[in-house]
Design a protein around this motif. Structure first.
Motif: not given
Lengths: 368, 106, 170
Positions: A170, A192-194, A196-198, A200-203
């Protein structure tokens, strides 16, 4: 030779927190750090911390570092920077090289109590091409972008999906790098999933069940990285190679405690895989098997900054108590409060493994 | 490459610049920054070549523990560039084996 | 629960809906409301203290998942920048007949400009359409977490959770 009541080796979150508690209680406290600035890895943590209010939740690591430094100064902690502790000899004598001096000086410091808070170092994975310029620890990349404000490269492949791999990915994106993917040998994302979520949203894609099999160079630096899928014995499967056009490979394969000094003083160590490998045992006061030698932070088991700070505080209070600067009941109250905060941090599916590992360490450490 | 404006760290501050030389080339550096940082700012990632196999090496740990980033600084070899700050007029050279190019033939 | 977060790196809508942080469709139709996409029990609760309407609770132990009390939520968005995991959003499905807005944290430079058209992405980072920047909140209170409000087609309001970083090429 210098004589001090308390010497703390390592000015990261654990060392600083301990120094503050000891000095606040009135103990003559010397904090030694080999860098030009104290703060350990905290200044690189530009993200907001988790936990509760008491754990500085929502505050960025850099700001926590700034306030710890300020608090230490206000508490009257003596600080030796650019000073490397190169030896810890019996009878609690430390050998310190003051690199910042015009000509290098080695000094001997004798201490009544010593806290070893030397932190951890990054693990390495070796693969063909791992020595090429461009292959580095994820922490090294983090240092370059967040402390030195320079890019370690332009196109990065991240190896490891624990919190370090996810957070540094990130932060590399924030710095302006391209991250081609996150490679993870296990079948699940480790952090943490959150986080990973960040990413993932960044592609940024994940390659689970894969590992890096080689880095290829051109002009003496990384030009390409190749990964492959792993079978159930963690062996690369032929024919599953994927190539990435990257100039940088970051390795986020975990941390391990830096135990050199504690080992020199014959502190009892044990293998605790859940917390990073080989580490010193300690009791509920963070005291090791050597009386007057305490351990705290990542060098006593890799967790995270909040746990490091609280372990440091615990050691600082225990040391002040042993020197008579805190009476029994005040000290026990403070320690109970810190211990319950530590337990609160070590909850949930990520924390419970660390909690049981720490309980095991304390059990073994108390029996010594 | 330097980060001009960072979403969390903010813009780069105006600071004192000094001159250093890297392998004969004059470079501008920010006073007090680490040698390794100046090199990366100038896209230089090769710090030395190993003595036996003459392989290139650069930054690995970034915090002074691994010694992969060492170079010859002001004539002295084995200086950890990731934790050594630059000084005005500093001479930095790619290290070959244990010393400067051609100095030691291993 | 939340199996796909550790396999894909992002949640499926079904999984989020099973949690306690997703508003009912009824509530969505009343105006802007917070959407909490946090499904793992980690010790963390700054969202609780961020909300002055008591619409977000965690309680003890800290590992409890945050609960959204949709009737108390005004959709003010104070929680968005306070979530360390950047996992809270505000969705307004009542913006217009055909459009909705999504407010999300965006810690990248350069920031877009008001009125600019940007690429909208879903939880997986897939480009799913265009968004129009309505507002950018860079209040000091947010501590370097800008909160962007973007107008999107209403049909995508359960899917879009951000915008593509400007300047990010392949």
């Amino acid at each position: 030779m210098f004589k001090k009541e308390v010497v703390i080796v390592g000015g990261g979150p654990a060392g600083l927190a301990a120094a503050i508690e000891a000095a606040k209680a009135g103990a003559e406290t010397l904090l030694i750090d080999e860098n030009t600035k104290a703060g350990g890895q905290l200044f690189k943590q530009i993200h907001k911390f988790f936990g509760s209010r008491a754990h500085n939740a929502g505050t960025r690591g850099i700001n926590i570092a700034k306030s710890l430094l300020e608090e230490a100064e206000n508490a009257g902690v003596e600080l030796w920077l650019n000073s490397a502790v190169i030896g810890l000899f019996k009878d609690k004598k430390l050998a310190v090289v003051r690199i910042g001096r015009p000509e290098k000086t080695t000094l001997i410091v004798e201490a009544k109590n010593i806290l070893i808070a030397t932190g951890a170092s990054e693990n390495a994975i070796n693969f063909p091409g791992w020595t090429l310029p461009g292959v580095m620890g994820a922490g090294a990349a983090q240092t370059m972008i967040n402390i030195h404000r320079v890019l370690p490269g332009n196109r990065v492949l991240m190896i490891g999906s624990g919190n370090v791999g996810l957070i540094v990915t990130y932060q590399l994106l924030q710095a302006g790098c391209h991250v081609a993917g996150i490679v993870e040998a296990a079948k699940k994302i480790g952090g943490y999933g959150v986080h990973a979520g960040k990413v993932s949203r960044a592609g940024v894609p994940f390659y689970l069940g894969h590992t890096i099999i080689r880095a290829e160079g051109e002009n003496d630096q990384v030009k390409r990285a190749v990964i492959a899928r792993l079978d159930h014995n963690f062996k690369p499967i032929e024919g599953t190679e994927k190539e990435f056009d990257v100039d940088t490979v970051c390795i986020a394969a975990g941390l391990r405690p830096l135990t050199e000094l504690a080992t020199m003083h014959n502190v009892r160590h044990e293998l605790i895989p859940e917390l990073g490998g080989w580490m010193p045992l300690h009791d509920a006061n963070m005291e090791s098997s050597s009386p007057g030698i305490y351990v705290a932070g990542d060098s006593a088991g890799v967790e995270e900054a909040n746990a490091a700070m609280d372990e440091g505080r615990l050691a600082g209070v225990a040391i002040a108590q042993s020197l008579g600067y805190l009476n029994e009941s005040k000290a026990e109250d403070l320690k109970a409060e810190i211990r319950s905060r530590l337990t609160a941090l070590r909850q949930g599916s990520f924390g419970e493994k660390r909690l049981s590992a720490k309980l095991k360490i304390i059990q073994m450490g108390s029996a010594l | 490459m330097r980060i001009a404006n960072h979403p969390i760290l903010g813009p780069a501050l105006e600071t004192d610049l000094i001159c250093i030389t890297v392998d004969g080339k004059e470079l501008k550096a920010i006073k007090g920054e680490m040698i390794a940082a100046v090199l990366l700012a100038n896209n230089i990632r090769i710090h030395r070549f190993t003595s036996k196999r003459k392989e290139p090496r650069g930054i690995y740990c970034g915090i002074g523990q691994c010694t992969d980033c060492v170079m010859v600084v002001n004539g002295k070899p084995n200086v950890r560039t990731c934790i050594t700050p630059v000084e005005e007029g500093m001479l930095i050279e790619t290290q070959y084996g244990y010393g400067k190019k051609g100095e030691i033939d291993v | 629960m939340s199996a796909s977060i550790v396999i894909n790196g992002y949640l499926s809508l079904e999984e989020i809906r099973q949690g306690h942080g997703y508003p009912s469709e009824e509530r969505f139709l009343k105006g802007p409301v917070a959407v909490i996409e946090c499904v793992q029990g980690i010790p963390c609760n700054p969202c609780e203290t961020a909300c002055k309407f008591g619409a977000l609770t965690v309680g003890e132990p800290l590992t409890n998942l945050p609960q959204l009390h949709e009737e108390s939520c005004t959709g003010c968005g104070a929680c968005i920048a306070q979530c360390s995991g950047l996992a809270i959003f505000v969705v307004d499905k009542t913006y217009s007949e055909t459009e909705a807005t999504i407010s999300f944290p965006h810690e990248y430079f350069p920031l877009p400009e008001k009125g600019q058209e940007v690429t909208a992405v879903n939880r997986a980072g897939k480009e799913v359409g265009k968004g129009r920047i309505l507002r950018i909140n860079t209040s000091l209170k947010n501590d370097c977490t800008p909160v962007i409000t973007m107008v999107i087609p209403k049909g995508m309001s359960d899917e879009v959770r951000g915008m593509k970083q400007i300047g990010r090429g392949q």
